[in-house]
Write a protein that holds these residues in place. Structure first.
Motif, PDB file in Angstrom:
ATOM      1  N   LYS B  31     -86.444  20.866 -14.659  1.00 16.14           N
ATOM      2  CA  LYS B  31     -85.184  20.246 -15.059  1.00 16.14           C
ATOM      3  C   LYS B  31     -85.230  18.729 -14.833  1.00 16.14           C
ATOM      4  N   MET B  32     -85.005  18.005 -15.912  1.00 18.09           N
ATOM      5  CA  MET B  32     -84.947  16.538 -15.832  1.00 18.09           C
ATOM      6  C   MET B  32     -83.743  16.026 -16.596  1.00 18.09           C
ATOM      7  N   TYR B  33     -83.261  14.843 -16.183  1.00 14.06           N
ATOM      8  CA  TYR B  33     -82.006  14.316 -16.702  1.00 14.06           C
ATOM      9  C   TYR B  33     -82.091  12.800 -16.855  1.00 14.06           C
ATOM     10  N   TRP B  34     -81.320  12.302 -17.795  1.00 15.05           N
ATOM     11  CA  TRP B  34     -81.065  10.867 -17.898  1.00 15.05           C
ATOM     12  C   TRP B  34     -79.561  10.647 -17.740  1.00 15.05           C
ATOM     13  N   TYR B  35     -79.227   9.733 -16.830  1.00 17.87           N
ATOM     14  CA  TYR B  35     -77.857   9.310 -16.642  1.00 17.87           C
ATOM     15  C   TYR B  35     -77.770   7.813 -16.941  1.00 17.87           C
ATOM     16  N   GLN B  36     -76.568   7.394 -17.317  1.00 18.31           N
ATOM     17  CA  GLN B  36     -76.283   5.988 -17.540  1.00 18.31           C
ATOM     18  C   GLN B  36     -75.145   5.593 -16.609  1.00 18.31           C
ATOM     19  N   HIS B  44     -72.958   8.894 -16.038  1.00 17.85           N
ATOM     20  CA  HIS B  44     -72.712   9.718 -17.226  1.00 17.85           C
ATOM     21  C   HIS B  44     -74.015  10.355 -17.680  1.00 17.85           C
ATOM     22  N   LEU B  45     -73.985  11.658 -17.890  1.00 15.05           N
ATOM     23  CA  LEU B  45     -75.164  12.370 -18.384  1.00 15.05           C
ATOM     24  C   LEU B  45     -75.344  12.069 -19.864  1.00 15.05           C
ATOM     25  N   ILE B  46     -76.522  11.579 -20.249  1.00 12.05           N
ATOM     26  CA  ILE B  46     -76.775  11.287 -21.660  1.00 12.05           C
ATOM     27  C   ILE B  46     -77.811  12.222 -22.279  1.00 12.05           C
ATOM     28  N   HIS B  47     -78.754  12.718 -21.484  1.00 10.53           N
ATOM     29  CA  HIS B  47     -79.748  13.679 -21.991  1.00 10.53           C
ATOM     30  C   HIS B  47     -80.206  14.563 -20.838  1.00 10.53           C
ATOM     31  N   TYR B  48     -80.649  15.782 -21.195  1.00  6.70           N
ATOM     32  CA  TYR B  48     -81.277  16.614 -20.189  1.00  6.70           C
ATOM     33  C   TYR B  48     -82.303  17.523 -20.850  1.00  6.70           C
ATOM     34  N   SER B  49     -83.169  18.048 -19.996  1.00  8.59           N
ATOM     35  CA  SER B  49     -84.241  18.931 -20.471  1.00  8.59           C
ATOM     36  C   SER B  49     -84.493  19.990 -19.415  1.00  8.59           C
ATOM     37  N   TYR B  50     -84.642  21.232 -19.855  1.00 11.78           N
ATOM     38  CA  TYR B  50     -84.927  22.311 -18.920  1.00 11.78           C
ATOM     39  C   TYR B  50     -86.373  22.777 -19.012  1.00 11.78           C
ATOM     40  N   SER B  64     -79.664   6.764 -27.932  1.00  9.73           N
ATOM     41  CA  SER B  64     -81.034   6.940 -27.481  1.00  9.73           C
ATOM     42  C   SER B  64     -81.533   8.340 -27.810  1.00  9.73           C
ATOM     43  N   THR B  65     -82.838   8.492 -27.782  1.00  8.53           N
ATOM     44  CA  THR B  65     -83.468   9.799 -27.964  1.00  8.53           C
ATOM     45  C   THR B  65     -84.450  10.030 -26.831  1.00  8.53           C
ATOM     46  N   VAL B  66     -84.776  11.286 -26.597  1.00  8.39           N
ATOM     47  CA  VAL B  66     -85.721  11.632 -25.548  1.00  8.39           C
ATOM     48  C   VAL B  66     -86.740  12.622 -26.097  1.00  8.39           C
ATOM     49  N   SER B  67     -87.824  12.787 -25.355  1.00  9.86           N
ATOM     50  CA  SER B  67     -88.820  13.792 -25.689  1.00  9.86           C
ATOM     51  C   SER B  67     -89.345  14.406 -24.408  1.00  9.86           C
ATOM     52  N   ARG B  68     -89.856  15.622 -24.523  1.00  2.00           N
ATOM     53  CA  ARG B  68     -90.418  16.306 -23.337  1.00  2.00           C
ATOM     54  C   ARG B  68     -91.648  17.082 -23.818  1.00  2.00           C
ATOM     55  N   ILE B  69     -92.718  16.340 -23.944  1.00  2.00           N
ATOM     56  CA  ILE B  69     -93.967  16.943 -24.418  1.00  2.00           C
ATOM     57  C   ILE B  69     -94.770  17.491 -23.251  1.00  2.00           C
ATOM     58  N   ARG B  70     -94.604  16.858 -22.097  1.00  6.19           N
ATOM     59  CA  ARG B  70     -95.265  17.320 -20.879  1.00  6.19           C
ATOM     60  C   ARG B  70     -94.216  17.496 -19.800  1.00  6.19           C
ATOM     61  N   THR B  71     -94.438  18.401 -18.896  1.00  6.52           N
ATOM     62  CA  THR B  71     -93.479  18.667 -17.822  1.00  6.52           C
ATOM     63  C   THR B  71     -93.160  17.419 -17.026  1.00  6.52           C
ATOM     64  N   GLU B  72     -94.177  16.604 -16.771  1.00  5.02           N
ATOM     65  CA  GLU B  72     -93.994  15.492 -15.846  1.00  5.02           C
ATOM     66  C   GLU B  72     -93.432  14.230 -16.482  1.00  5.02           C
ATOM     67  N   HIS B  73     -93.228  14.234 -17.798  1.00  5.96           N
ATOM     68  CA  HIS B  73     -92.899  13.001 -18.494  1.00  5.96           C
ATOM     69  C   HIS B  73     -91.653  13.193 -19.361  1.00  5.96           C
ATOM     70  N   PHE B  74     -90.671  12.281 -19.218  1.00  3.83           N
ATOM     71  CA  PHE B  74     -89.398  12.422 -19.936  1.00  3.83           C
ATOM     72  C   PHE B  74     -88.932  11.029 -20.370  1.00  3.83           C
ATOM     73  N   LEU B  90     -80.773   5.941 -15.298  1.00  2.00           N
ATOM     74  CA  LEU B  90     -81.289   6.652 -14.135  1.00  2.00           C
ATOM     75  C   LEU B  90     -81.867   7.989 -14.560  1.00  2.00           C
ATOM     76  N   CYS B  91     -83.092   8.230 -14.166  1.00  2.00           N
ATOM     77  CA  CYS B  91     -83.767   9.491 -14.446  1.00  2.00           C
ATOM     78  C   CYS B  91     -83.700  10.362 -13.194  1.00  2.00           C
ATOM     79  N   ALA B  92     -83.510  11.656 -13.372  1.00  2.00           N
ATOM     80  CA  ALA B  92     -83.401  12.550 -12.222  1.00  2.00           C
ATOM     81  C   ALA B  92     -84.136  13.848 -12.492  1.00  2.00           C
ATOM     82  N   VAL B  93     -84.496  14.512 -11.404  1.00  2.00           N
ATOM     83  CA  VAL B  93     -85.206  15.782 -11.445  1.00  2.00           C
ATOM     84  C   VAL B  93     -84.499  16.735 -10.497  1.00  2.00           C
TER      85      VAL B  93
END
Lengths: 112, 110
Positions: B31-36, B44-50, B64-74, B90-93
């Motif tokens: 689980k990873m997240y981007w907040y602003q 504020h939560l802007i993107h997340y990935s499970y 903005s857009t995000v990608s999650r091609i690898r577990t460790e990179h967002f 702010l990025c969070a895990v």
């Protein structure tokens, strides 16, 4: 609609005294609460948490109290130190997943 | 505790430029997240990935857009930066309920 509210934007406390930061929430389904500390231009750091099955959790100088009937929690810092000066955020996990709802934060200033 | 790295820490860029904010973690959490966050305001939560190939938009509308091609990179990308994008990102895990944050990127668009 903001579900986690911190109504005091700022608080000033003398070194050695107690700091009390307050947080209210509206969603009775919240079952876990967290406090984060944030310095300017840095990311938040986790401070302390409490489950809704408890009414108190203590970790060193930091204690969090939860009053479920009032939908209110507070963070107590005793004794306050100048290094505690930061913005403190109250947060609760959302209904689905693990993203967090945050309050607007309270800026704490501890003066010598 | 997760080790989370965000680069750059500070970025000043002109309007119309494309930028990518990097976020990496070393603990293998899904689980990873981007907040602003702006001063005096909540995060504020802007993107997340499970997990890999899973991305969702958060509450705050973001260009903005995000990608999650690898577990460790967002990574987070802005195709055309505007002054309204000036903020702290702010990025969070998280593994369970506790989220761990990177040091953030302070973006200024001039």
């Amino acid at each position: 609609d903001q579900q986690v509210k911190q109504n005091s934007p700022s608080l000033s406390v003398q070194e050695g005294r107690i700091s009390i930061l307050n947080c209210d929430y509206t969603n009775s389904m919240f079952d876990y609460f967290l406090w984060y500390k944030k310095y300017p231009a840095e990311g938040p750091t986790f401070l302390i948490s409490i489950s809704s099955i408890k009414d108190k959790n203590e970790d060193g100088r930091f204690t969090v109290f939860l009053n479920k009937s009032a939908k209110h929690l507070s963070l107590h810092i005793v004794p306050s130190q100048p290094g505690d000066s930061a913005v403190y955020f109250c947060a609760a996990p959302r209904d689905s997943g693990y993203a967090l709802n945050f309050g607007k934060g309270t800026s704490l200033l501890v003066t010598p | 505790e997760a080790d989370i790295y965000q680069t750059p820490r500070y970025l000043v860029i002109g309007t119309g430029k494309k930028i990518t904010l990097e976020c990496s973690q070393t603990m293998g959490h899904d689980k990873m997240y981007w907040y602003q966050q702006d001063p005096g305001m909540e995060l504020h939560l802007i993107h997340y990935s499970y997990g890999v190939n899973s991305t969702e938009k958060g509450d705050l509308s973001s260009e903005s857009t995000v990608s999650r091609i690898r577990t460790e990179h967002f990574p987070l990308t802005l195709e055309s930066a505007r002054p309204s994008h000036t903020s702290q990102y702010l990025c969070a895990v998280s593994l369970n309920t506790e989220a761990f944050f990177g040091q953030g990127t302070r973006l200024t668009v001039v």
